[in-house]
Write a protein that holds these residues in place. Structure first.
Motif, short mmCIF file in Angstrom:
data_model
loop_
_atom_site.label_atom_id
_atom_site.label_comp_id
_atom_site.label_asym_id
_atom_site.label_seq_id
_atom_site.Cartn_x
_atom_site.Cartn_y
_atom_site.Cartn_z
N CYS A 149 33.61 55.67 33.48
CA CYS A 149 33.10 54.29 33.32
C CYS A 149 34.30 53.33 33.26
O CYS A 149 35.01 53.28 32.26
CB CYS A 149 32.27 54.17 32.04
N ASN A 150 34.51 52.59 34.35
CA ASN A 150 35.63 51.65 34.43
C ASN A 150 36.94 52.33 34.01
O ASN A 150 37.35 53.30 34.64
CB ASN A 150 35.36 50.40 33.60
N SER A 151 37.60 51.84 32.95
CA SER A 151 38.90 52.40 32.56
C SER A 151 38.78 53.70 31.76
O SER A 151 39.79 54.33 31.46
CB SER A 151 39.68 51.37 31.73
N GLY B 10 38.28 49.06 26.39
CA GLY B 10 37.03 49.44 27.04
C GLY B 10 35.81 49.12 26.20
O GLY B 10 34.74 49.72 26.39
N LYS B 11 35.95 48.16 25.28
CA LYS B 11 34.83 47.85 24.38
C LYS B 11 33.63 47.30 25.15
O LYS B 11 32.49 47.73 24.93
CB LYS B 11 35.29 46.83 23.31
N SER B 12 33.86 46.36 26.06
CA SER B 12 32.75 45.80 26.84
C SER B 12 32.15 46.85 27.76
O SER B 12 30.94 46.84 28.03
CB SER B 12 33.22 44.59 27.65
N THR B 13 32.99 47.75 28.23
CA THR B 13 32.49 48.85 29.07
C THR B 13 31.52 49.72 28.28
O THR B 13 30.47 50.14 28.79
CB THR B 13 33.66 49.70 29.60
N LYS C 54 25.87 52.29 37.98
CA LYS C 54 26.83 52.48 39.06
C LYS C 54 27.81 51.31 39.18
O LYS C 54 28.87 51.43 39.82
CB LYS C 54 26.11 52.68 40.39
N LEU C 55 27.46 50.17 38.56
CA LEU C 55 28.37 49.02 38.58
C LEU C 55 29.66 49.31 37.82
O LEU C 55 30.66 48.60 37.99
CB LEU C 55 27.69 47.78 37.96
N LEU C 56 29.65 50.34 36.97
CA LEU C 56 30.84 50.71 36.18
C LEU C 56 31.67 51.78 36.87
O LEU C 56 32.60 52.32 36.28
CB LEU C 56 30.42 51.20 34.79
N THR C 57 31.34 52.08 38.14
CA THR C 57 32.07 53.10 38.88
C THR C 57 33.55 52.73 38.98
O THR C 57 33.90 51.59 39.29
CB THR C 57 31.50 53.26 40.31
N GLN C 58 34.42 53.69 38.71
CA GLN C 58 35.85 53.45 38.78
C GLN C 58 36.29 53.25 40.23
O GLN C 58 35.72 53.83 41.15
CB GLN C 58 36.60 54.63 38.16
N PHE C 59 37.33 52.45 40.43
CA PHE C 59 37.79 52.16 41.79
C PHE C 59 38.24 53.42 42.52
O PHE C 59 38.07 53.54 43.73
CB PHE C 59 38.93 51.13 41.75
N LYS C 60 38.79 54.34 41.76
CA LYS C 60 39.27 55.56 42.41
C LYS C 60 38.12 56.45 42.90
O LYS C 60 38.34 57.39 43.65
CB LYS C 60 40.17 56.35 41.47
N TYR C 61 36.90 56.09 42.45
CA TYR C 61 35.73 56.87 42.86
C TYR C 61 34.73 56.02 43.62
O TYR C 61 33.53 56.31 43.63
CB TYR C 61 35.04 57.49 41.65
N LYS C 62 35.18 54.95 44.26
CA LYS C 62 34.26 54.05 44.96
C LYS C 62 33.56 54.74 46.13
O LYS C 62 32.58 54.24 46.67
CB LYS C 62 35.00 52.80 45.46
N ASP C 63 34.08 55.89 46.54
CA ASP C 63 33.42 56.62 47.62
C ASP C 63 32.21 57.38 47.13
O ASP C 63 31.50 58.02 47.90
CB ASP C 63 34.40 57.59 48.29
N GLY C 64 31.94 57.32 45.81
CA GLY C 64 30.73 57.93 45.26
C GLY C 64 30.90 59.34 44.79
O GLY C 64 29.92 60.00 44.45
N ASP C 65 32.15 59.83 44.75
CA ASP C 65 32.35 61.23 44.34
C ASP C 65 31.98 61.47 42.88
O ASP C 65 31.36 62.48 42.54
CB ASP C 65 33.83 61.62 44.55
N SER C 66 32.35 60.53 42.01
CA SER C 66 32.08 60.72 40.58
C SER C 66 31.49 59.45 40.00
O SER C 66 32.20 58.47 39.78
CB SER C 66 33.38 61.08 39.83
N LEU C 67 30.21 59.45 39.79
CA LEU C 67 29.52 58.28 39.26
C LEU C 67 29.61 58.24 37.74
O LEU C 67 29.80 59.28 37.09
CB LEU C 67 28.04 58.32 39.69
#
Length: 688
Positions: free
Chosen positions: A9-11, A34-37, A53-66
């Protein structure tokens, strides 16, 4: 206890927080933790799973790890106070917050008494449900009433009504005038109104030629007769006349026989309406509207009908339909339909004293709630230093006014400052939570915009007062340390379930570290503890110098310690921004004073250590916490050739900020330095 796990989730790569049920759970962390997260992840999981899914990390934007959140299956409802709540908080024109009645007045006691009153008058509702002719009666009486116009005048019915316009020239339908007798079959046909309209529109073609526009036969001798029809039968008036006659034919049995004959006589007259006939029509119109109003009031009858000051007995009497006094409608058909209603009203009258008691209790409860909430809110506003008061109007809607005015504020967004709006939003959010009672309440940095006095006033109102969030399951995410000091050290809450944690995120891994009462130390205690704990003399010097700084004690010892930290081969004394060499007696007194805390202190030996980059870098790498690394980094680099302005600002603020804080957490136990700061420091040291 609720254990919530967050992944991707985000960071936050991985993390866990615990929430004690029916208690305040403060999660204290620096910005970027990461409090707001956490708040969004919980909200999305409970109410909007697709948004997770809006909290998906940038490194996983391809959908590998939601993003994944687990452990909150038992949380079915949630309310969250955050920037979105504040931004969507609208001061309405008629009340501060929408549905203020439901929030402040409609509690369990209100609902219980409300049901008891409704049970008393349930016979009326049952009568409407089982007697479908009542709704039919209301509909048909409205049709009749419409014929008489919207409202009767002092002298009769409205001149614009169908009844008046339809009979303005008398009834020329029942007996067709001799001038147009040959058209009698058309005039009396079921489609007569359409024919009259058609015939009237056809008159415009008579000027084109003397032949019939349909058969082209000669009609020159009949033109005057054809035109006469439009003179005698104006289309709209004729339509009204037909409607009135149809209405009397269909609904005539609603009237008593005598009134029906009077109306029949009026509608059959060849002349226009007389003044005497107008009075009759006015009586009919007024009586029919009285019956309609009573029927609608009876259909809508509930506990709200008794909230005004009218007595129950008077209210019931007002609702009775007495056909002896409404003689035009004293007919068998109307009496049969409304008899059940009057019987139900009589049953209520037999219990009127008991009902009056319930209504009295209901009114008193509302009055008490209004007064209590008004006093509670206004006391908070006074204690927090806000120059506003609230009051409740006759409908128990909450309104706002300034203490210097009796006028209601109808545009709070325009008059209130950002902080004032936040305070009202926070306060009314609390009352809304009390009314809706969600499984979990989340406060995302709720008090960061307030000064210390207002922070305490708000926290006290939220969690200490009788009518508050006390004993509810609350997750409070904050970067303010003051609430922890106030509620776990100075003025402890009376809920033993309340708990506080420091949450920190390092390399994507978030963890929480419980804060107990004994962990909340003065900065002096923090310094003494770490001077005693550490073996390395430079670390001891760092804490001792911080202690002197916090005491604003810039004596000889402070000057000598500062000279060590600034790597001065010869000790110097700083006064009014100017440096001068320290005198031998000053150095002697300083060393003696320092050795009370650091027995093996020797200035020259310490200068040799801090001047040796290799030794200092090793000390940096082996430091037991990030706070100490930060202070060692400052000594090593003296912030020279460090081009990162953010790093400069953070280290300088950390170097002096303790002066503003009475209480601290031990940096040896709690990590309060952001990842990116330490990463940058380590990167610079590595390349040194």
């Amino acid at each position: 206890m609720i254990e919530i796990t967050l992944k991707n989730c985000n960071s936050i790569d991985d993390g866990k927080i615990t929430i004690i049920n029916n208690g305040l759970n403060i999660k204290y962390g620096i910005n970027g933790t990461g409090k707001s997260t956490i708040a969004k992840a919980i909200l999305y999981t409970v109410e909007q799973p697709d948004n997770l899914k809006l909290l998906t990390q940038f490194k996983y934007k391809d959908g590998d790890s939601l993003p994944l959140v687990s452990g909150i299956d038992d949380i079915k409802s949630i309310m969250i106070f955050d920037e979105n709540y504040i931004n969507n908080f609208i001061f309405k024109k008629d009340e501060i917050i929408e549905n203020s009645f439901d929030i402040f007045i409609k509690n369990d006691s209100y609902i219980k008494t409300e049901k008891e009153i409704d049970d008393f008058i349930s016979g009326i509702k049952d009568e409407f449900e089982k007697n479908k002719e009542l709704d039919e009666l209301i509909t048909n009486l409205n049709v009749i009433s419409t014929s008489f116009g919207k409202k009767s005048t002092l002298k009769g019915i409205a001149k614009s009504s169908k009844f008046y316009k339809g009979l303005s020239k008398g009834n020329n339908l029942s007996e067709v005038p001799s001038e147009v007798i040959e058209y009698e079959k058309f005039i009396k046909n079921k489609k007569n109104t359409q024919w009259i309209t058609w015939q009237s529109k056809g008159n415009e073609y008579l000027e084109i030629d003397n032949c019939c526009p349909f058969c082209t036969g000669d009609i020159s001798s009949k033109t005057s007769k054809i035109s006469k029809i439009s003179e005698i039968y104006e289309p709209k008036s004729f339509e009204f006349l037909v409607n009135i006659l149809d209405m009397l034919s269909e609904y005539g049995d609603y009237f008593n026989p005598s009134s029906r004959e009077k109306l029949k006589s009026i509608t059959q007259s060849r002349t226009n309406i007389t003044k005497e006939e107008e009075l009759v029509l006015k009586e009919v119109k007024d009586q029919i509207d009285i019956i309609i109003d009573k029927l609608i009031s009876l259909k809508r009858l509930n506990h709200v009908s008794f909230t005004n000051d009218v007595k129950v007995n008077d209210k019931i009497k007002q609702l009775e339909i007495n056909l002896d006094l409404l003689s035009h409608f004293k007919s068998e058909r109307v009496e049969n339909v409304i008899s059940g209603l009057n019987n139900s009203l009589n049953e209520i009258k037999n219990k009127v004293n008991e009902l009056q008691k319930k209504v009295g209790i209901h009114k008193n409860n509302i009055k008490k709630l209004v007064n209590k909430n008004k006093v509670d809110i206004n006391n908070f506003l006074i204690n927090a230093g806000y120059k506003y008061n609230v009051y409740f109007d006759d409908n128990a809607n909450i309104k706002l006014k300034h203490i210097d005015s009796d006028l209601s504020i109808t545009n709070g967004n325009q008059h209130l400052s950002y902080g004032e709006k936040n305070a009202f939003s926070m306060l009314l959010f609390m009352y809304e939570c009390i009314a809706k009672n969600p499984d979990l309440i989340v406060l995302d940095d709720p008090i960061s915009s307030f000064d210390k006095n207002k922070k305490y006033a708000i926290m006290k109102k939220l969690f200490n007062d009788k009518n508050s969030l006390k004993d509810k399951t609350v997750l409070m995410l904050t970067h303010d340390f003051e609430p922890i000091v106030d509620f776990f050290k100075i003025k402890k809450t009376n809920n033993i379930k309340n708990q506080a944690h420091l949450i920190s995120t390092r390399k994507g891994l978030m963890e929480e570290n419980k804060i107990n009462e004994e962990d909340i130390l003065t900065f002096m205690d923090v310094c003494d503890l770490n001077i005693e704990r550490n073996e390395n003399i430079i670390i001891k010097i760092i804490y001792l110098r911080r202690k002197h700084d916090a005491m604003n004690k810039q004596d000889n010892a402070y000057q000598l310690l500062s000279s060590v930290i600034h790597k001065r081969n010869e000790p110097q004394f700083k006064c009014d921004g100017e440096l001068r060499p320290m005198l031998d007696p000053e150095i002697e007194r300083a060393q003696e004073q320092i050795r009370n805390s650091i027995p093996n202190f020797n200035y020259k030996e310490c200068i040799e250590i801090v001047s040796n980059d290799q030794v200092m870098i090793e000390l940096f790498n082996n430091a037991k916490n990030d706070y100490e690394k930060l202070q060692l980094f400052r000594i090593i680099t003296k912030l020279e050739n460090v081009n990162n302005n953010v790093l400069h600002k953070y280290i300088n603020e950390t170097f002096h900020i303790e002066n503003d804080h009475i209480s601290q957490l031990d940096p040896h136990k709690y990590n309060l330095v952001p990842d990116f700061i330490i990463d940058e420091c380590e990167s610079i040291i590595k390349n040194k």
